[in-house]
Every structure is written in structure tokens, then in C-alpha cells.
Write a protein that holds these residues in place. Structure first.
Motif, PDB file in Angstrom:
ATOM      1  N   ASP A   1      38.332 -57.221  37.534  1.00 54.45           N
ATOM      2  CA  ASP A   1      38.070 -57.282  36.093  1.00 54.45           C
ATOM      3  C   ASP A   1      36.610 -57.586  35.833  1.00 54.45           C
ATOM      4  O   ASP A   1      35.996 -58.379  36.542  1.00 54.45           O
ATOM      5  N   THR A   2      36.064 -56.980  34.776  1.00 57.99           N
ATOM      6  CA  THR A   2      34.691 -57.290  34.392  1.00 57.99           C
ATOM      7  C   THR A   2      34.663 -58.594  33.625  1.00 57.99           C
ATOM      8  O   THR A   2      35.600 -58.941  32.911  1.00 57.99           O
ATOM      9  N   ILE A   3      33.574 -59.327  33.789  1.00 55.75           N
ATOM     10  CA  ILE A   3      33.355 -60.572  33.060  1.00 55.75           C
ATOM     11  C   ILE A   3      32.124 -60.344  32.190  1.00 55.75           C
ATOM     12  O   ILE A   3      31.021 -60.171  32.696  1.00 55.75           O
ATOM     13  N   GLN A   4      32.322 -60.304  30.893  1.00 54.20           N
ATOM     14  CA  GLN A   4      31.216 -60.128  29.956  1.00 54.20           C
ATOM     15  C   GLN A   4      30.720 -61.503  29.530  1.00 54.20           C
ATOM     16  O   GLN A   4      31.505 -62.333  29.119  1.00 54.20           O
ATOM     17  N   GLN A   5      29.416 -61.725  29.659  1.00 53.62           N
ATOM     18  CA  GLN A   5      28.846 -63.018  29.303  1.00 53.62           C
ATOM     19  C   GLN A   5      27.791 -62.835  28.229  1.00 53.62           C
ATOM     20  O   GLN A   5      27.033 -61.870  28.262  1.00 53.62           O
TER      21      GLN A   5
END
Length: 121
Positions: A12-16
Motif C-alpha cells: 500500500d502507498t503511504i501519502q504524507q
């Protein structure tokens, strides 16, 4: 976690908002009578291209939103920052802030030592 409980993996991508976005890889498993659970796993930067690891994940179903091949290619190309660099920068910043806060205390201590040495000498 028993192998029979493993359903697959999730990349999963982690958007910060601050800092670079990244990817989280988890093992998805479901014990009898329980809901699906994602257990995050971490790898060293040199382990991403291990043929056994890659073939293991390719044989499993992906419950995430990113194809594993994309994650592995990006990781091998150095797209994601290495944890050591982030920790090192954080350590330098924390050390600098601590020193900045204690410089007046260090100066005062040195002046007191100098005064004691002048009084006895």
C-alpha cells in the motif's frame, strides 16, 4: 502466524503531507473466526531484490493498491529514502537542539570552574 492463515500480502502507498510518500508492505492473514489482519513487515534495502522473496510474493495475492513489481523496481532504483539516512538526520537535529539549549549552561559551568581555579591558584 501459521502458514495456513496467510491470505497474501498488501503493498500500500503511504501519502504524507510532510516528507516523502512511501510504501508499506504487510502480510494479510485471517485466523479462524477473526477478521483479516495486516501485519507490517520491513526489509533491508538489499533484501528487496532477493529472488526467493520476490517469487514468494509473486505467488501470493496482493491485497494492496500497488503492484509488487513497481514497489521492488522503485526500491531498487533508490526512490524511497533509506531509514538510516532519516534516523541520522533526526539524530543530528535533536543533538543540535539539545546543544543549543545547553550552551548557556555549559558556558556558566566553565566560568565557575575558571573562577574556582583562579581562587585556588
Amino acid at each position: 502466524m501459521p502458514a495456513n492463515d496467510v491470505l497474501g500480502y498488501a503493498a500500500d502507498t503511504i501519502q504524507q503531507a510532510k516528507g516523502p510518500s512511501g510504501v508499506r508492505v504487510s502480510i494479510v492473514h485471517k485466523a479462524n473466526g477473526r477478521q483479516e489482519t495486516k501485519t507490517p513487515i520491513t526489509f533491508g534495502p538489499n533484501n528487496w531484490n532477493d529472488a526467493k522473496l520476490r517469487s514468494l510474493f509473486m505467488s501470493m495475492k496482493n491485497y494492496g493498491d500497488v503492484p509488487l513489481s513497481e514497489v521492488l523496481d522503485d526500491a531498487s532504483n533508490g526512490k524511497y529514502p533509506r531509514l538510516e539516512k532519516v534516523v541520522l538526520v533526526g539524530l543530528v537535529l535533536v543533538t543540535s537542539l539539545i546543544l543549543w539549549q545547553f550552551i548557556p549552561l555549559i558556558q556558566l559551568s566553565l566560568e565557575q570552574l575558571r573562577a574556582i581555579s583562579n581562587a585556588t591558584g
